[in-house]
Scaffold this active site. Structure first.
Site, PDB file in Angstrom:
ATOM      1  N   CYS A 242     -28.125 -61.673 -43.006  1.00  0.00           N
ATOM      2  CA  CYS A 242     -26.788 -61.069 -42.821  1.00  0.00           C
ATOM      3  C   CYS A 242     -26.695 -60.691 -41.353  1.00  0.00           C
ATOM      4  CB  CYS A 242     -26.616 -59.858 -43.728  1.00  0.00           C
ATOM      5  SG  CYS A 242     -26.973 -60.175 -45.469  1.00  0.00           S
ATOM      6  N   GLY A 246     -25.088 -60.305 -34.368  1.00  0.00           N
ATOM      7  CA  GLY A 246     -26.138 -61.072 -33.701  1.00  0.00           C
ATOM      8  C   GLY A 246     -27.090 -60.260 -32.840  1.00  0.00           C
ATOM      9  N   ASP A 266     -24.037 -65.707 -41.849  1.00  0.00           N
ATOM     10  CA  ASP A 266     -23.045 -64.714 -42.252  1.00  0.00           C
ATOM     11  C   ASP A 266     -21.955 -65.464 -43.005  1.00  0.00           C
ATOM     12  OD1 ASP A 266     -22.525 -61.611 -41.395  1.00  0.00           O
ATOM     13  OD2 ASP A 266     -20.660 -62.644 -41.899  1.00  0.00           O
ATOM     14  N   CYS A 373     -28.042 -49.188 -42.664  1.00  0.00           N
ATOM     15  CA  CYS A 373     -27.610 -48.098 -41.774  1.00  0.00           C
ATOM     16  C   CYS A 373     -26.929 -47.014 -42.607  1.00  0.00           C
ATOM     17  CB  CYS A 373     -26.693 -48.611 -40.670  1.00  0.00           C
ATOM     18  SG  CYS A 373     -25.179 -49.418 -41.248  1.00  0.00           S
TER      19      CYS A 373
END
Length: 469
Positions: A242, A246, A266, A373
């Site tokens: 995923c 980049g 992606d 995250c």
């Protein structure tokens, strides 16, 4: 004392998150008062920016020493002679850290106001100028060249083009308008440039847009740690499942000295285009980017001769990075998180589909790194517990470097297993801001320690695949 109010959450999301951070395991270990203190500290931290701007040096094109000098000169110019150090991270040699000065509490608010969207406001707090698309409202008589105060519409209630806004707004600094109100709102063309050039933001960070763009990549500290933990080697075949936009893909290629193969995927075509642009900008040739849904990346039949892209054969990658789509609740600064509980809790099934696919694509003896995250248990430690139970072939591995904290209790993992995980938890920070005097009095090792803690919320788990069963 916090400068901004704690992050604003939907009531059911706040209740859900409160239960996560007051779970029985955690309260048993910490006690109710300490668990509550850490949770409140976390909510306050999330609305404030991290204490450092982190940049990764493209060591494929330049030395860290060379870029450090150039970056120091650029910051000195932007900050009008203010001497702010640029620190090299001792455990992440390609990472440079720039202390953020703030909050600056002595700024004078101007009568002319500009209201920006919450996302734009968050970017300003991390060093960006205000670009025209982010402007929602401006004072009636605002002209180009006016000194204006910029406010973030954290609840999203300001109407576009309004001449005045009396709702909830948060002051984020002063700047100079590049355009008049009429130019911003009367233009038939879609304007894209800078609308307000920030001269005195509440948090002073360098604006690095188009600065040393082939040599630098803006990246949160834990995001840079991930690639080092995966530790790709020259000549290996790596999959970034995923990958957009980049940052980690290009980091992996750089760590491999651009030797081997980094496959980046992606499912959104425009994001794949961005990966290719970043690879080109940083002059990395071993990256091959493809538009593909990661849950469909495994070939069910024989692959065509010479086929480079997905779907891929089983057990064909040496290492896989799975930085999954997630609820993003660790991102900072974020003064208002608008997602519903249904949205927050919707990611676990997708993450498990992607994880299952990654296990099938990984060679025996290969390394899989899983990261998010976010700060929830369901997307982090609970996923690790599920993976270990579902895939007997997987074993947790120690991480190097390990500069974050241990995993969080609450998912039934043992203390030894939690020590192998890496959770970046900003609630562990006691500092609440930095001015130029305290910065000059600080030791470099203390600043590095602060950078390791005062960052975004993030989670990393590293697995080895022992066999193909």
């Amino acid at each position: 004392m916090s400068f901004f109010s704690k992050i604003l959450l939907q009531p059911d999301v706040e209740e859900y998150l409160g239960n996560v951070f007051r779970n029985k395991e955690l309260i048993s270990a910490l006690g109710t008062l300490e668990a509550e203190r850490k949770y409140e500290s976390l909510l306050n931290c999330l609305s404030h920016p991290p204490a450092f701007t982190t940049v990764r040096v493209n060591t494929h094109l330049a030395s860290v020493k060379q870029v450090k000098i150039l970056l120091f000169e650029e910051i000195h110019k932007q900050f009008k002679g203010l001497s702010v150090p640029v620190l090299q991270h001792p455990e992440l040699q390609d990472i440079l850290l720039i202390p953020v000065i703030g909050p600056r509490k002595d700024l004078q608010k101007q009568s002319s106001e500009v209201i920006v969207g919450a996302q734009c406001g968050n970017s300003v707090l991390r060093g960006a100028h205000v670009f025209v698309p982010g402007i929602i409202s401006a004072s009636k008589f605002m002209k180009a060249g006016d000194v204006v105060s910029v406010y973030s519409d954290i609840e999203g209630k300001c109407k576009r083009g309004a001449k005045e806004f009396l709702g909830t707004k948060v002051f984020i600094g002063n700047g100079i308008s590049e355009l008049s109100r009429s130019e911003i709102f009367s233009s038939t063309d879609s304007l894209k440039g800078i609308g307000v050039r920030m001269t005195d933001p509440v948090y002073l960070s360098p604006s690095l847009d188009n600065v040393l763009s082939s040599y630098l990549f803006l990246q949160n500290l834990p995001s840079a740690v991930v690639s080092h933990v995966l530790n790709p080697q020259p000549g290996e075949r790596i999959l970034d499942m995923c990958a957009a936009p980049g940052g980690k893909t290009t980091h992996l290629a750089t760590l491999m000295h651009d030797q081997g193969e980094v496959i980046a995927m992606d499912k959104i075509a425009n994001k794949v285009k961005k990966i290719k642009q970043n690879a080109s900008l940083l002059q990395l040739n071993c990256i091959k980017a493809f538009c593909c849904d990661g849950t469909k990346a495994l070939a069910t039949g024989k692959r065509e001769d010479g086929q480079e892209g997905p779907p891929f054969s089983a057990e064909s990658f040496d290492r896989i990075l799975l930085d999954v789509p997630c609820s993003g609740m660790g991102q900072r600064p974020n003064m208002a998180y608008s997602w519903t509980l249904k949205e927050v809790t919707s990611y676990q099934p997708l993450q498990r589909k992607l994880f299952s696919m990654a296990v099938k694509l990984l060679k025996p003896g290969g390394i899989l790194v899983y990261s998010t995250c976010t700060i929830t248990l369901s997307e982090n430690e609970e996923q690790v517990a599920w993976a270990l139970e579902t895939f007997p072939c997987l074993q947790l591995q120690s991480q190097e470097p390990h500069i974050g904290g241990e995993g969080m209790m609450g998912a039934g993992l043992s203390l030894d297993q939690l020590k192998l995980l890496q959770r970046f938890d900003p609630s562990s920070v006691t500092s609440r801001g930095m001015d130029i005097n305290s910065l000059q009095d600080s030791r470099e090792e203390d600043l590095i320690l602060l950078a390791n803690k005062d960052c975004i919320g993030f989670f990393i788990a590293k697995f080895i695949k022992l066999n193909s069963k």
